[in-house]
Design a protein around this motif. Structure first.
Motif, short mmCIF file in Angstrom:
data_model
loop_
_atom_site.label_atom_id
_atom_site.label_comp_id
_atom_site.label_asym_id
_atom_site.label_seq_id
_atom_site.Cartn_x
_atom_site.Cartn_y
_atom_site.Cartn_z
N SER B 98 0.83 -1.19 0.00
CA SER B 98 0.00 0.00 0.00
C SER B 98 0.87 1.25 0.00
CB SER B 98 -0.92 -0.03 1.22
OG SER B 98 -0.92 1.19 1.90
N ASN B 99 1.96 1.22 0.77
CA ASN B 99 2.81 2.40 0.87
C ASN B 99 3.67 2.62 -0.37
OD1 ASN B 99 5.73 3.49 2.19
ND2 ASN B 99 3.85 4.65 2.53
N LEU B 104 -0.79 3.55 -7.48
CA LEU B 104 -0.46 3.71 -8.90
C LEU B 104 0.12 2.42 -9.46
CD1 LEU B 104 1.22 7.22 -8.65
CD2 LEU B 104 -1.07 6.68 -9.51
N ASP B 105 -0.32 2.06 -10.70
CA ASP B 105 0.14 0.82 -11.30
C ASP B 105 1.63 0.80 -11.56
OD1 ASP B 105 -2.17 -0.58 -11.26
OD2 ASP B 105 -2.83 0.05 -13.25
N PRO B 109 5.68 -2.81 -9.55
CA PRO B 109 6.89 -3.65 -9.53
C PRO B 109 7.80 -3.32 -8.35
CG PRO B 109 6.48 -2.83 -11.73
CD PRO B 109 5.50 -2.14 -10.83
N LEU B 110 7.97 -2.02 -8.09
CA LEU B 110 8.81 -1.59 -6.97
C LEU B 110 8.24 -2.13 -5.65
CD1 LEU B 110 11.16 0.23 -5.97
CD2 LEU B 110 9.43 2.01 -5.63
N ALA B 111 6.91 -2.03 -5.52
CA ALA B 111 6.26 -2.51 -4.28
C ALA B 111 6.48 -4.00 -4.12
CB ALA B 111 4.78 -2.18 -4.32
N LEU B 112 6.32 -4.75 -5.24
CA LEU B 112 6.52 -6.20 -5.17
C LEU B 112 7.94 -6.54 -4.77
CD1 LEU B 112 4.52 -7.69 -8.17
CD2 LEU B 112 4.21 -8.11 -5.73
#
Lengths: 341, 332
Positions: B98-99, B104-105, B109-112
């Motif tokens: 979430s953070n 934003l889509d 990738p960065l979040a994953l």
């Protein structure tokens, strides 16, 4: 001869204390409590001790029940839910107009009944203890919500006042904690406990040497259920009302406390008294952080790290002590060999 | 020599033998339970077994299945292996997603990546505590659960949660044709993990280490590497579940992962994983997860309230465990 005997017995006295399985937890608790008291001198006043005793009595009592089970190489994940159930049952009995001579014993019996249910599933049906008691926690939690769906209700005011009272400077809650300690020491000296250590160490060997494994484990669950019931009463007296979710946090804390207190999760060793020090260490550290002015938001995180470090420290310390013990045994073997022709 | 050969002429695979093998498979029991639950559901409400309801059910089961696969691997690695921190990992992973994605889509990738790194680190710390320090897995991962729950709480205070990005919301709720995306993700996990366990060196060694770590060590297997990989895989799969749960629920809260901890263990055990290690397969936790989800849905359809539903699922769980998870008596 006499002087050498004295010099030999003095260190062995200290040895036996240091090698006591509950010693690391006692040390941790004393240090944490001393720091806490230095930061917050109010803690040592009668009022401070009343608050300390009454808010921590439930966890101490629940941890003792869990410690007995862990020594017998089994476990109970339903303790928290059962504490909630005992709490709401007690409150609704009071609401229904029963006096405390009926409500308190009946509510305690609920704890014993769930101990019996766990024994039936784990000991007689031989379902894995972790999973069976987890399933039972659903049953107890569901029943608690059934009895009372939201926090509320109240108990007679004089009961709450009694818990907050002190006689001759001794808070009732602390006296009850001491009584629990005395009870567990008495239980530890019983034949039952001797058998339970054997069962926890190796149940097949215990069975082979004539111990009725199923009966011993059943008694362990019943005793633990009694402690859970009493923990539920302590909760009820401390908060003065009913809450169907009040006990949730106790399940995992009641496991952490004996383990910090030196009770091995694989059974057969440790002193149940250590669970008291473990439980008190847990609660004192979290109070301590507030004393240091740590933001409450970070409290749980830091307490978690301290607990984890404590658990690791206890394990490492126990390994060092075991090595020491082994060295002592080797030395005494040498002495015997020297004396023998 | 010829007498030895003739003495062991394995049974010819007749239909009866094949049927017996099928019944004796550890997977037959959860399948039977699922069939029975569906039959009861159909009797109560005929549309309980409609395609739409089954796909919906499977997508909910997918969430539990992914984390249960990780749990299964840790349990299979033996040495009292168990991971009680998966629930907190799920919550933390949902918060991190979430953070980092901030709705934003293009940030997904960065979040994953962040989730995978954080979870791999958590798994590695679990491994260090269990294997190097020597804390029992139950206790180590319980302590880790404490730490992570506190960490998630502190994290949420500093970084307010956002909504999932459109893509993640689609994965959590939308369908490809009739098939929900969640089921597709779970299917990929199923195929990948089955391949890993059946054909990779790690997978084959995992079974031996779980069954007998001493023998594995004497056979020259780097036992520590098996444990490390198992705990890391478990935490990463729990992290993936956290991402999916975030997309599925559309929001995140601090107790979103709590129920998964013990349910993942129960799902693994119902699926035939031995808590003593060395025995189990990837299909097991999937079936176990489906059992749980069908049961929950059935109780809703039967019109029980929250409290009764909780109580009933406890009772049914006891019954299922009495069928699947009985232990040997402690006697000679």
């Amino acid at each position: 001869m006499t002087p050498t005997q004295q010099s030999a017995s003095a260190p062995s006295y200290w040895r036996s204390i240091v090698l006591w399985p509950a010693f690391p937890a006692l040390l941790l608790f004393v240090i944490a409590f001393a720091i806490d008291a230095a930061l917050n001198p109010n803690l040592l006043s009668v009022n401070g001790l009343i608050g300390f005793g009454s808010s921590n009595l439930p966890l101490v009592v629940a941890s003792l029940g869990q410690a007995i089970l862990l020594i017998g190489r089994t476990i109970d994940l339903s303790i928290g839910a059962t504490i909630s159930l005992v709490n709401v049952v007690a409150v609704s009995l009071f609401t229904a107009g029963f006096g405390m001579e009926v409500a308190l014993p009946l509510a305690t019996l609920v704890g014993v009944a769930f101990g019996a249910l766990n024994a039936l599933l784990v000991v007689y049906l031989r379902i894995n203890a972790l999973l069976a008691t987890f399933a039972v926690s659903f049953v107890a939690g569901g029943l608690a919500l059934r009895v009372q769906s939201a926090p509320g209700g109240s108990i007679p005011f004089e009961l709450v006042m009694w818990m907050m009272d002190s006689y001759a400077g001794v808070p009732v809650a602390l006296a009850l904690m001491l009584a629990a300690a005395v009870a567990i020491v008495a239980i530890k000296r019983s034949t039952f406990m001797l058998r339970l250590y054997a069962v926890g160490g190796d149940d097949a060997k215990a069975f082979a040497s004539g111990i009725q494994v199923t009966r011993v484990r059943t008694i362990a669950y019943l005793l633990s259920g009694l402690f859970t019931g009493l923990a539920g009463l302590a909760t009820t007296l401390a908060i003065g009302s009913g809450d169907p979710l009040i006990g949730e946090a106790y399940t995992l804390q009641s496991i952490a406390a004996p383990v910090i207190g030196g009770v091995a999760i694989l059974g057969g060793s440790g002193d149940p008294l250590g669970a008291i020090f473990g439980a008190l260490f847990l609660v004192v550290t979290s109070e301590l952080l507030l004393g240091f002015g740590v933001s409450p938001f970070y409290q749980q995180f830091i307490v978690g790290i301290i607990i984890l470090t404590g658990l690791g420290g206890v394990v490492v310390l126990q390994r060092v002590l075991a090595a020491w013990r082994a060295r002592g045994a080797a030395a005494s073997r040498r002495r015997i060999l020297e004396v023998a022709p | 020599m010829s007498s030895i050969v003739s003495r062991a002429p394995g049974p010819t695979p007749t239909r009866l033998v094949r049927f017996r093998a099928l019944v004796r498979s550890p997977l037959s029991l959860p399948v039977a339970i699922i069939v029975v639950l569906f039959a009861i559901g159909a009797a109560v409400r005929p549309d309980f077994v409609s395609m739409g309801s089954i796909w919906g059910l499977l997508s909910v089961a997918s969430l539990l299945a992914v984390v249960s696969v990780g749990q299964t691997i840790v349990i299979m690695s033996g040495n009292q292996g168990i991971d009680l921190s998966v629930g907190s990992v799920i919550t933390l992973a949902a918060l991190v997603t979430s953070n980092f994605s901030a709705g934003l889509d293009q940030n997904l990738p960065l979040a994953l990546l962040a989730v995978v790194l954080v979870c791999a680190l958590i798994g590695a710390i679990n491994f260090v505590g269990v294997y190097l320090v020597g804390i029992y897995p139950l206790i180590m991962t319980l302590g880790m659960a404490f730490v992570l729950a506190g960490g998630a709480f502190a994290f949420a205070q500093d970084y307010g949660p956002t909504s999932p990005s459109p893509l993640l919301l689609a994965v959590g709720g939308a369908k490809l044709g009739p098939v929900p995306w969640l089921v597709l993700v779970a299917a990929v996990v199923f195929v990948a993990m089955t391949a890993l366990l059946q054909w990779s060196r790690y997978g084959r060694q995992l079974y031996l280490v779980g069954a007998n770590p001493r023998a594995a060590r004497f056979a020259g297997i780097p036992v520590w590497r098996i444990y490390l990989l198992s705990y890391v895989l478990c935490s990463v799969l729990a992290g993936l579940t956290g991402v999916l749960v975030f997309g599925f629920a559309g929001s995140v809260n601090l107790s979103i992962g709590v129920p998964y901890t013990l349910m993942s263990i129960a799902a693994a055990v119902i699926g035939g994983t031995a808590l003593t290690g060395g025995r189990g397969n990837i299909a097991g936790p999937f079936l176990g997860a489906i059992v749980f989800t069908v049961l929950a849905n059935l109780l809703i359809v039967m019109g029980f309230g929250t409290a009764d539903r909780q109580m009933m699922s406890g009772i049914v769980l006891v019954a299922i465990l009495a069928l699947t998870a009985r232990e040997k008596a402690g006697r000679i």
